[in-house]
Scaffold this motif. Structure first.
Motif, short mmCIF file in Angstrom:
data_model
loop_
_atom_site.label_atom_id
_atom_site.label_comp_id
_atom_site.label_asym_id
_atom_site.label_seq_id
_atom_site.Cartn_x
_atom_site.Cartn_y
_atom_site.Cartn_z
N THR A 91 0.91 -1.25 -0.05
CA THR A 91 0.04 0.09 0.09
C THR A 91 0.91 1.18 -0.06
O THR A 91 0.47 2.24 -0.74
CB THR A 91 -0.99 0.03 1.20
N GLN A 92 2.03 1.15 0.91
CA GLN A 92 2.70 2.18 1.10
C GLN A 92 3.47 2.59 -0.35
O GLN A 92 3.64 3.65 -0.79
CB GLN A 92 3.71 2.36 1.94
N GLN A 93 3.83 1.74 -1.09
CA GLN A 93 4.50 1.73 -2.34
C GLN A 93 3.71 2.00 -3.39
O GLN A 93 4.00 3.03 -4.27
CB GLN A 93 5.16 0.28 -2.83
N ALA A 94 2.32 1.55 -3.44
CA ALA A 94 1.32 1.92 -4.40
C ALA A 94 1.02 3.53 -4.22
O ALA A 94 0.88 4.23 -5.38
CB ALA A 94 0.13 1.26 -4.41
N GLU A 95 1.01 4.12 -3.10
CA GLU A 95 0.80 5.45 -2.81
C GLU A 95 1.91 6.36 -3.32
O GLU A 95 1.59 7.34 -4.02
CB GLU A 95 0.31 5.64 -1.37
N ALA A 96 2.97 6.12 -2.88
CA ALA A 96 3.88 6.63 -3.33
C ALA A 96 4.35 6.91 -5.07
O ALA A 96 4.48 7.89 -5.46
CB ALA A 96 5.48 6.10 -2.86
N GLU A 97 3.94 5.61 -5.57
CA GLU A 97 4.04 5.38 -7.09
C GLU A 97 2.71 6.25 -7.76
O GLU A 97 2.82 6.96 -8.65
CB GLU A 97 3.70 3.99 -7.50
N SER A 98 1.44 6.27 -6.95
CA SER A 98 0.47 7.05 -7.56
C SER A 98 0.81 8.64 -7.37
O SER A 98 0.54 9.24 -8.31
CB SER A 98 -0.82 6.77 -6.92
N GLU A 99 1.52 8.88 -6.38
CA GLU A 99 1.66 10.43 -6.37
C GLU A 99 2.82 10.92 -7.21
O GLU A 99 2.78 11.96 -7.83
CB GLU A 99 2.21 10.58 -4.90
N ARG A 100 3.99 9.85 -7.61
CA ARG A 100 4.71 10.20 -8.59
C ARG A 100 4.08 10.33 -10.09
O ARG A 100 4.25 11.52 -10.74
CB ARG A 100 5.68 9.07 -8.51
N ILE A 101 3.18 9.33 -10.23
CA ILE A 101 2.36 9.57 -11.51
C ILE A 101 1.73 10.85 -11.71
O ILE A 101 1.78 11.59 -12.78
CB ILE A 101 1.51 8.36 -11.66
N VAL A 102 1.07 11.22 -10.53
CA VAL A 102 0.14 12.31 -10.37
C VAL A 102 1.24 13.53 -10.73
O VAL A 102 0.89 14.55 -11.54
CB VAL A 102 -0.75 12.67 -9.28
N LYS A 103 2.00 13.58 -9.90
CA LYS A 103 3.15 14.69 -10.04
C LYS A 103 3.72 14.75 -11.60
O LYS A 103 3.86 15.91 -12.15
CB LYS A 103 4.37 14.77 -9.05
N GLU A 104 3.92 13.57 -12.16
CA GLU A 104 4.70 13.66 -13.52
C GLU A 104 3.49 14.02 -14.46
O GLU A 104 3.92 14.96 -15.49
CB GLU A 104 5.07 12.22 -13.72
N ALA A 105 2.38 13.51 -14.46
CA ALA A 105 1.32 13.96 -15.45
C ALA A 105 1.07 15.33 -15.13
O ALA A 105 1.00 16.36 -16.14
CB ALA A 105 0.06 13.23 -14.95
N SER A 106 1.08 16.11 -13.95
CA SER A 106 0.89 17.37 -13.65
C SER A 106 1.92 18.29 -14.49
O SER A 106 1.86 19.24 -15.08
CB SER A 106 0.70 17.82 -12.19
N HIS A 107 3.05 17.72 -14.16
CA HIS A 107 4.35 18.39 -14.75
C HIS A 107 4.38 18.49 -16.12
O HIS A 107 4.56 19.29 -16.91
CB HIS A 107 5.69 17.67 -14.24
N ARG A 108 3.95 17.09 -16.83
CA ARG A 108 3.80 17.17 -18.30
C ARG A 108 2.73 18.10 -18.61
O ARG A 108 3.04 18.83 -19.87
CB ARG A 108 3.55 15.69 -18.64
N ALA A 109 1.54 18.08 -18.05
CA ALA A 109 0.59 18.85 -18.39
C ALA A 109 0.88 20.28 -18.51
O ALA A 109 0.77 21.14 -19.12
CB ALA A 109 -0.57 18.69 -17.53
N GLU A 110 1.71 20.97 -17.34
CA GLU A 110 2.27 22.32 -17.18
C GLU A 110 3.29 22.59 -18.35
O GLU A 110 3.04 23.65 -19.08
CB GLU A 110 2.94 22.38 -15.83
N GLU A 111 4.14 21.68 -18.77
CA GLU A 111 5.12 21.51 -19.69
C GLU A 111 4.51 21.82 -21.11
O GLU A 111 4.77 22.94 -21.75
CB GLU A 111 5.91 20.54 -19.76
#
Length: 179
Positions: free
Chosen positions: A105-125
């Motif tokens: 669960t902890q690993q999945a949460e970390a992964e999901s946050e990374r994906i959200v941040k990366e998606a947000s970063h890509r969207a901003e770019e």
């Protein structure tokens, strides 16, 4: 070479010959009139062509601006869809992690946050890139508009100068005829 004015044409006198006007003088004078007006016609035609091309460029850049704005809207929608998809994926990963174990669960949460941040970063770019492109095109569009305004002002000044020149010659002819 100076252009003939209407007053010069009207004031032109011809020597009388035995059978009327001297045809050689009249023919030469008419040829001079024709040449002068032909030059003015050609110059006017060229200026109209230039103006037409400038107007076509403005229309082209306005169309390009519209296309870029539509592209920006599509990029924003795509970024939002990517963000929603990433959030859905993170939620699914989180639910799967809860079933397997606490550490998962902890690993999945970390992964999901990374994906959200990366998606947000890509969207901003993507948004920044689209905005930069739109700004560049808008700048070029504004420069073309400025060039068109400068052209119109110069053309107007040229016409006014020609009118003043013609008025000056009319006055000179009138002053000569008075004296």
């Amino acid at each position: 070479m100076s252009y003939l004015t209407p007053m010069e044409i009207q004031a032109k006198g011809f020597d009388k010959a035995i059978r009327g006007y001297d045809t050689k003088q009249v023919d030469a004078w008419m040829l001079k009139i024709k040449d002068n007006y032909e030059k003015i016609y050609v110059e006017n035609h060229e200026l109209k062509e230039q103006l037409s091309q400038s107007q076509e460029s403005i229309v082209h850049y306005r169309d390009l601006e519209d296309a870029l704005q539509r592209t920006l809207v599509m990029a924003q929608k795509s970024a939002e869809d990517m963000k929603k998809n990433a959030e859905r994926e993170a939620k699914i990963l989180l639910e799967q992690a809860e079933f397997s174990a606490r550490t998962m669960t902890q690993q999945a949460e970390a992964e999901s946050e990374r994906i959200v941040k990366e998606a947000s970063h890509r969207a901003e770019e993507m948004l920044k890139l689209a905005e930069t492109r739109v700004e560049a095109i808008l700048l070029e569009y504004r420069q073309l508009e400025k060039q068109a305004k400068v052209f119109r002002a110069k053309f107007r000044a040229l016409l006014e100068a020609q009118m003043e020149l013609m008025e000056g010659k009319v006055q000179a002819v009138e002053e000569e005829s008075v004296s």
